[in-house]
Design an enzyme around this catalytic site. Sequence first.
Site, PDB file in Angstrom:
ATOM      1  N   GLY A 181       0.798  -1.219   0.000  1.00 34.49           N
ATOM      2  CA  GLY A 181       0.000   0.000   0.000  1.00 34.49           C
ATOM      3  C   GLY A 181       0.830   1.267   0.000  1.00 34.49           C
ATOM      4  NE  ARG A 188       8.643   2.154   4.801  1.00 28.24           N
ATOM      5  CZ  ARG A 188       8.894   0.866   4.527  1.00 28.24           C
ATOM      6  NH1 ARG A 188       8.004   0.148   3.860  1.00 28.24           N
ATOM      7  NH2 ARG A 188      10.007   0.306   4.944  1.00 28.24           N
ATOM      8  CG  HIS A 228       9.841  -1.957  10.100  1.00 26.16           C
ATOM      9  ND1 HIS A 228       9.760  -2.678   8.932  1.00 26.16           N
ATOM     10  CD2 HIS A 228      10.359  -0.741   9.747  1.00 26.16           C
ATOM     11  CE1 HIS A 228      10.203  -1.944   7.932  1.00 26.16           C
ATOM     12  NE2 HIS A 228      10.576  -0.765   8.392  1.00 26.16           N
ATOM     13  CG  HIS A 272      12.674  -5.976   8.598  1.00 28.07           C
ATOM     14  ND1 HIS A 272      12.114  -7.185   8.246  1.00 28.07           N
ATOM     15  CD2 HIS A 272      11.630  -5.111   8.758  1.00 28.07           C
ATOM     16  CE1 HIS A 272      10.793  -7.056   8.200  1.00 28.07           C
ATOM     17  NE2 HIS A 272      10.472  -5.819   8.513  1.00 28.07           N
ATOM     18  NE  ARG A 308      15.709  -2.173   5.785  1.00 30.05           N
ATOM     19  CZ  ARG A 308      14.406  -2.159   5.469  1.00 30.05           C
ATOM     20  NH1 ARG A 308      13.508  -2.536   6.363  1.00 30.05           N
ATOM     21  NH2 ARG A 308      14.030  -1.761   4.289  1.00 30.05           N
ATOM     22  CG  ASP A 339       8.211  -8.740   5.562  1.00 29.16           C
ATOM     23  OD1 ASP A 339       7.090  -8.585   6.093  1.00 29.16           O
ATOM     24  OD2 ASP A 339       8.919  -7.787   5.201  1.00 29.16           O
TER      25      ASP A 339
END
Length: 419
Positions: free
Chosen positions: A96, A190, A222, A251, A254, A310
């Site tokens: 989204g 975010r 996250h 995560h 990453r 995920d």
Amino acid sequence: MTFLPCLEVNRLKCRMPIRITSAPAPTPTLIRNASVFAPEALGLRQLLIGGGQILWVGSPDEPAPSIPNLETIDLAGKRLIPGLIDGHAHVTGGGGEGGFATRVPPVPLSRFTTAGVTTVVGVLGTDDLARTPGELLASVYALREQGLGAFAWCGGYHLPPVTLTGSVRGDIVFLDPVIGVGELAISDHRSSQPGFDEFLRVASEAHVAGLMSDKAGVLHLHLGDGVRGLELVRRALDETELPARVFHPTHVNRRKALFEEALALAKRGCTVDVTAFPVDDGEDAWSAVEAWERYQASGAPPERLTISSDAGGCLPTFDHDGRLCKMEVGSAHALLDTVRALLARGHALERVLPAFTRNIARHLRLQGKGEIAVGADADLVVLDAAGNVADVMAQGVWHLRDGEVLRAGLFENAQADRA
């Protein structure tokens, strides 16, 4: 009132009725000649399954207890492992971030079981507005009704956390599937950019609720690409009384520098979660395979590493302005792909399995999950010689036999037919 045995779904051209049936009762089963990894290697064993649990484990020459209507299955030396536990999956669908059309559809039952996953913990993620806690809980209950072990994190990326009861403590204490808070976003454009006091407040709520309910009470975090990394967690350990086990960052592979931060936290008592996402050559990240190897070589406690998929989540790439450029979708199959890749590199199955089974079960206090033992849930996966999933049993019921799906989600066939 008359109840029909099946429900006709009215489509433009309805060709397939959808039959609604209850989950079958577990059949008493004797599994013989299984090479058992519990996850430790036990050698050849027999297992008696009844009522959805493992009732007895014996050597190949021991006489098995006698039970009426017993089904006997001979695995002829195939490897039998605990069902994998996926501690981070977007069961309602994620995404989204690039508009409404980029919302990922919900993950159907067989996408988990064909990947050897028998227990899943659902998250909301970035979209904790259009996707709601009620929707997440309903999806978890639906998976439970279809025979999968399913749990949930309350909240999402943002603070204040979205809840059903009005508080984090209320959701964890009063809603059976809810085991903690997540995935709260930090070091990410975010996120809601939480301050230290806000961060501590939600961590303390999770911790106290866990004590009250005898649940994990974990804050599942996250981690984005931000340079602040795990600073908030380090400060919490340095400046407060909160135990390290409360913080469960995910995560962490990453960015390579972020992974080094995670290793340091694991040595201080945190359990850290690696994500099995694709990593390109030259990318500033570690694949799940490389992260597992580096973790084991670091001297950090082996029991404090977990690996999740995920599944159903958007794996996005953003430009410098924070706009979505491209996206992939996480898959639960990434877990078993990681197991196979580690085996191909010469690592022993009994060393590899805990990060996918026992470690996550113990950290999240998922009773009866993550191991093969008397009294544990009958969540079992049979691997063929190549390490592929041959058979899957969840709570004593076969979902997959010889690679064939026996139980699928209610609408999976209808979706395939429509496509």
